[in-house]
Write a protein that holds these residues in place. Structure first.
Motif, PDB file in Angstrom:
ATOM      1  N   ASN A  84      -5.769   7.437  15.931  1.00 24.59           N
ATOM      2  CA  ASN A  84      -4.947   6.240  15.692  1.00 24.59           C
ATOM      3  C   ASN A  84      -5.811   5.030  15.363  1.00 24.59           C
ATOM      4  N   PHE A  85      -7.054   4.997  15.873  1.00 26.69           N
ATOM      5  CA  PHE A  85      -7.945   3.879  15.572  1.00 26.69           C
ATOM      6  C   PHE A  85      -8.243   3.806  14.069  1.00 26.69           C
ATOM      7  N   GLN A  86      -8.229   4.969  13.410  1.00 28.45           N
ATOM      8  CA  GLN A  86      -8.553   5.007  11.982  1.00 28.45           C
ATOM      9  C   GLN A  86      -7.319   4.818  11.100  1.00 28.45           C
ATOM     10  N   ASN A  87      -6.154   4.757  11.704  1.00 33.97           N
ATOM     11  CA  ASN A  87      -4.909   4.700  10.930  1.00 33.97           C
ATOM     12  C   ASN A  87      -4.091   3.463  11.268  1.00 33.97           C
ATOM     13  N   ILE A  88      -4.772   2.327  11.341  1.00 35.19           N
ATOM     14  CA  ILE A  88      -4.104   1.051  11.580  1.00 35.19           C
ATOM     15  C   ILE A  88      -3.940   0.350  10.236  1.00 35.19           C
ATOM     16  N   PHE A  89      -2.693   0.161   9.814  1.00 30.68           N
ATOM     17  CA  PHE A  89      -2.415  -0.432   8.505  1.00 30.68           C
ATOM     18  C   PHE A  89      -1.383  -1.553   8.653  1.00 30.68           C
ATOM     19  N   PRO A  90      -1.332  -2.448   7.669  1.00 28.83           N
ATOM     20  CA  PRO A  90      -0.328  -3.518   7.711  1.00 28.83           C
ATOM     21  C   PRO A  90       1.080  -2.924   7.631  1.00 28.83           C
ATOM     22  N   PRO A  91       2.083  -3.661   8.086  1.00 30.14           N
ATOM     23  CA  PRO A  91       3.464  -3.200   7.892  1.00 30.14           C
ATOM     24  C   PRO A  91       3.721  -2.918   6.423  1.00 30.14           C
ATOM     25  N   SER A  92       4.351  -1.786   6.144  1.00 26.63           N
ATOM     26  CA  SER A  92       4.612  -1.376   4.765  1.00 26.63           C
ATOM     27  C   SER A  92       5.961  -0.685   4.695  1.00 26.63           C
ATOM     28  N   ALA A  93       6.486  -0.558   3.488  1.00 23.82           N
ATOM     29  CA  ALA A  93       7.800   0.075   3.307  1.00 23.82           C
ATOM     30  C   ALA A  93       7.724   1.585   3.497  1.00 23.82           C
ATOM     31  N   THR A  94       6.518   2.151   3.445  1.00 21.17           N
ATOM     32  CA  THR A  94       6.339   3.591   3.637  1.00 21.17           C
ATOM     33  C   THR A  94       5.861   3.873   5.047  1.00 21.17           C
ATOM     34  N   LEU A  95       6.575   4.765   5.734  1.00 15.78           N
ATOM     35  CA  LEU A  95       6.235   5.130   7.099  1.00 15.78           C
ATOM     36  C   LEU A  95       5.639   6.535   7.142  1.00 15.78           C
ATOM     37  N   HIS A  96       4.681   6.715   8.030  1.00 16.16           N
ATOM     38  CA  HIS A  96       4.094   8.037   8.285  1.00 16.16           C
ATOM     39  C   HIS A  96       4.803   8.629   9.499  1.00 16.16           C
ATOM     40  N   VAL A 115       9.826  -3.667   3.454  1.00 15.84           N
ATOM     41  CA  VAL A 115       8.930  -3.668   4.611  1.00 15.84           C
ATOM     42  C   VAL A 115       9.718  -3.985   5.883  1.00 15.84           C
ATOM     43  N   GLU A 116      10.642  -4.949   5.779  1.00 18.20           N
ATOM     44  CA  GLU A 116      11.426  -5.316   6.964  1.00 18.20           C
ATOM     45  C   GLU A 116      12.266  -4.139   7.454  1.00 18.20           C
ATOM     46  N   GLU A 117      12.842  -3.382   6.526  1.00 13.07           N
ATOM     47  CA  GLU A 117      13.588  -2.179   6.912  1.00 13.07           C
ATOM     48  C   GLU A 117      12.690  -1.196   7.660  1.00 13.07           C
ATOM     49  N   ALA A 118      11.471  -1.037   7.162  1.00 11.38           N
ATOM     50  CA  ALA A 118      10.542  -0.098   7.783  1.00 11.38           C
ATOM     51  C   ALA A 118      10.151  -0.561   9.186  1.00 11.38           C
ATOM     52  N   VAL A 119       9.976  -1.875   9.351  1.00 11.44           N
ATOM     53  CA  VAL A 119       9.658  -2.419  10.675  1.00 11.44           C
ATOM     54  C   VAL A 119      10.793  -2.117  11.654  1.00 11.44           C
ATOM     55  N   HIS A 120      12.035  -2.353  11.209  1.00 17.67           N
ATOM     56  CA  HIS A 120      13.189  -2.077  12.066  1.00 17.67           C
ATOM     57  C   HIS A 120      13.276  -0.588  12.390  1.00 17.67           C
ATOM     58  N   ALA A 121      13.046   0.269  11.392  1.00 14.13           N
ATOM     59  CA  ALA A 121      13.142   1.713  11.598  1.00 14.13           C
ATOM     60  C   ALA A 121      12.065   2.201  12.555  1.00 14.13           C
ATOM     61  N   LEU A 122      10.860   1.651  12.437  1.00 16.00           N
ATOM     62  CA  LEU A 122       9.787   2.054  13.351  1.00 16.00           C
ATOM     63  C   LEU A 122      10.165   1.716  14.793  1.00 16.00           C
ATOM     64  N   ILE A 123      10.708   0.516  15.003  1.00 17.07           N
ATOM     65  CA  ILE A 123      11.119   0.118  16.352  1.00 17.07           C
ATOM     66  C   ILE A 123      12.204   1.061  16.876  1.00 17.07           C
ATOM     67  N   GLU A 124      13.159   1.398  16.020  1.00 21.60           N
ATOM     68  CA  GLU A 124      14.298   2.211  16.443  1.00 21.60           C
ATOM     69  C   GLU A 124      13.945   3.680  16.661  1.00 21.60           C
ATOM     70  N   LEU A 125      13.029   4.204  15.837  1.00 18.83           N
ATOM     71  CA  LEU A 125      12.870   5.664  15.791  1.00 18.83           C
ATOM     72  C   LEU A 125      11.529   6.201  16.282  1.00 18.83           C
ATOM     73  N   HIS A 126      10.546   5.335  16.538  1.00 17.50           N
ATOM     74  CA  HIS A 126       9.331   5.849  17.164  1.00 17.50           C
ATOM     75  C   HIS A 126       9.697   6.407  18.535  1.00 17.50           C
ATOM     76  N   ASN A 127       9.255   7.603  18.823  1.00 14.31           N
ATOM     77  CA  ASN A 127       9.559   8.339  20.061  1.00 14.31           C
ATOM     78  C   ASN A 127      10.993   8.870  20.097  1.00 14.31           C
ATOM     79  N   HIS A 128      11.660   8.950  18.922  1.00 12.61           N
ATOM     80  CA  HIS A 128      13.002   9.540  18.875  1.00 12.61           C
ATOM     81  C   HIS A 128      12.953  10.978  19.389  1.00 12.61           C
ATOM     82  N   ASP A 129      13.888  11.318  20.247  1.00 14.66           N
ATOM     83  CA  ASP A 129      13.915  12.632  20.897  1.00 14.66           C
ATOM     84  C   ASP A 129      14.729  13.620  20.054  1.00 14.66           C
ATOM     85  N   PHE A 130      14.037  14.638  19.538  1.00  9.47           N
ATOM     86  CA  PHE A 130      14.712  15.698  18.795  1.00  9.47           C
ATOM     87  C   PHE A 130      15.266  16.774  19.723  1.00  9.47           C
ATOM     88  N   GLY A 131      14.973  16.669  21.007  1.00 10.80           N
ATOM     89  CA  GLY A 131      15.352  17.707  21.956  1.00 10.80           C
ATOM     90  C   GLY A 131      14.178  18.634  22.228  1.00 10.80           C
TER      91      GLY A 131
END
Length: 313
Positions: free
Chosen positions: A227-239, A283-299
Motif C-alpha cells: 500500500n505504501f507504493q500505491n498511494i495516488f491522488p483521488p481519481s475517477a478510476t478505482l482499483h 472524481v467526486e463520484e469515485a471518492v463517494h464510492a470509495l467511502i461507501e464500498l471499501h470493506n463491502h462484505d460479499f459474504g
C-alpha cells in the motif's frame, strides 16, 4: 509537486524538480554521495565515510542522519522538516531502515528551520448533512492510518482527524485539501491540537467522536505493505481487490450503480481476477464510492478493497 519551487532554507536553495530523462538509476556505492536503500551489500568506495544500518523504522530516507548536521536530533536538514513531518516517498521494497553516516569532520553549529510535527488535521467546509466520522476515517485512511475522528458538536461542517504520524498527516493534506466531497470543496490543514480527546463518560457527543486506533482496516500497519507504493491522488478510476470468484462484472457494476455512481468503464486484471479497475463519472463520484464500498462484505468473510488508481480504462 509538493517541493518544486520551495526553498531548502528560508530564502535560499530553491528546489527545481522535474522528471529525469534516465529510466533507471544505478548506484555503485553506499556513502554520503549515493545510496541504494534496497541494498546494504554495496561497497562504501575508497576513502568514503562508513555506514551503519538500523532496523528501527521503515522510513529509510526520512531518518537519514546527515554528517554535517549538529543541530537538534530528529531533524532532516536537507529538507528542513522535523523527522517524519514533511512530505515523503515511501521506502523501496526491502529497505531495512535508516542509514547512519558517520564522519570524523567537526562542523560548526547549524540552525535548521522546521515545522512542528503535528498529526492532527483540521478539516473544514464539510457537508454536515452527509459527513460521518466513519466516512472521514475511510477517506483519510487512504493516505495513512487514522486513529481518531471528531466532528465538532456545534459546527458539524468542521472535523478533526488524527493520523498515526505527522508524515501521514502531511500526505493527507497534499492529496485531499481542495477535494470535492458531498458537494463542497473540503479544506484540510494542520490543527493546533496535538491529539483528539475522547468524550468523558456521560458527556453528550451523539457519536461524533470515534476512536479507530485498533481498527483492522488500517492500510499501513505492515511496514512492508505494498500500500505504501500505491498511494495516488483521488481519481475517477478505482482499483478493486479481494474480489471473490463468484462475483461477476454485472454484480460489481450494479453494486456501484446502487450507490449513485455512473459506471463508464470496467475491466478485470488479466493475470489476477481478484482485482479490477472501474471508471466512474467523476472524481467526486469515485471518492463517494470509495467511502461507501471499501470493506463491502460479499459474504463468507470476503471484503472488497477499494483504492484510487493512477491508471485509466
Amino acid at each position: 509537486q509538493s517541493l518544486d519551487g520551495h526553498s531548502i532554507y528560508t530564502g535560499c536553495c530553491t528546489l527545481h524538480i522535474e522528471f529525469s530523462k534516465l529510466t533507471n538509476l544505478t548506484v555503485k556505492y553506499n556513502n554520503d554521495k549515493s545510496r541504494d536503500f534496497t541494498r546494504i551489500d554495496l561497497p562504501f568506495g575508497d576513502g568514503q565515510r562508513t555506514v551503519e544500518t538500523s532496523l528501527s523504522t521503515p522510513y529509510a530516507a526520512q531518518n537519514t542522519i546527515f554528517p554535517s548536521y549538529t543541530g537538534p536530533p530528529g531533524f532532516a536538514p536537507a529538507l528542513g522538516f522535523p523527522q517524519g513531518a514533511g512530505p515523503s516517498v515511501p521506502p523501496a521494497p526491502g529497505s531495512l531502515g535508516p542509514f547512519m553516516v558517520t564522519t570524523s569532520a567537526a562542523p560548526g553549529p547549524m540552525t535548521v528551520p522546521g515545522i512542528p510535527g503535528n498529526s492532527v488535521l483540521l478539516v473544514s467546509n464539510l457537508n454536515p448533512e452527509a459527513i460521518t466520522p466513519y466516512g472521514l476515517f475511510i477517506l483519510f485512511g487512504v493516505y495513512g492510518d487514522v486513529h481518531r475522528v471528531k466532528i465538532m458538536f456545534k459546527k458539524r461542517g468542521i472535523a478533526l482527524v488524527q493520523m498515526a504520524d505527522a508524515t501521514q498527516a502531511q500526505l493527507a493534506i497534499n492529496y485531499l485539501n481542495g477535494q470535492r466531497l458531498y458537494g463542497r470543496v473540503m479544506h484540510a490543514t494542520l490543527s493546533k491540537y496535538q491529539t483528539i480527546q475522547l468524550p468523558r463518560e456521560g458527556q453528550e457527543d451523539k457519536g461524533l467522536t470515534k476512536d479507530y486506533s485498533n481498527s483492522p482496516l488500517h492500510r499501513f500497519k505492515n511496514p512492508c505493505s505494498k500500500n505504501f507504493q500505491n498511494i495516488f491522488p483521488p481519481s475517477a478510476t478505482l482499483h478493486l481487490s479481494n474480489i471473490p470468484p463468484s462475483v461477476t462484472v454485472d454484480d460489481l457494476k450494479n453494486l456501484f450503480t446502487s450507490k449513485g455512481s455512473t459506471v463508464k468503464g470496467f475491466k478485470f486484471f488479466q493475470k489476477d481476477c481478484k482485482m479490477a479497475l472501474i471508471q466512474l463519472g467523476s472524481v467526486e463520484e469515485a471518492v463517494h464510492a470509495l467511502i461507501e464500498l471499501h470493506n463491502h462484505d460479499f459474504g463468507e468473510n470476503q471484503h472488497l478493497r477499494v483504492s484510487f488508481s493512477k491508471s485509466s480504462i
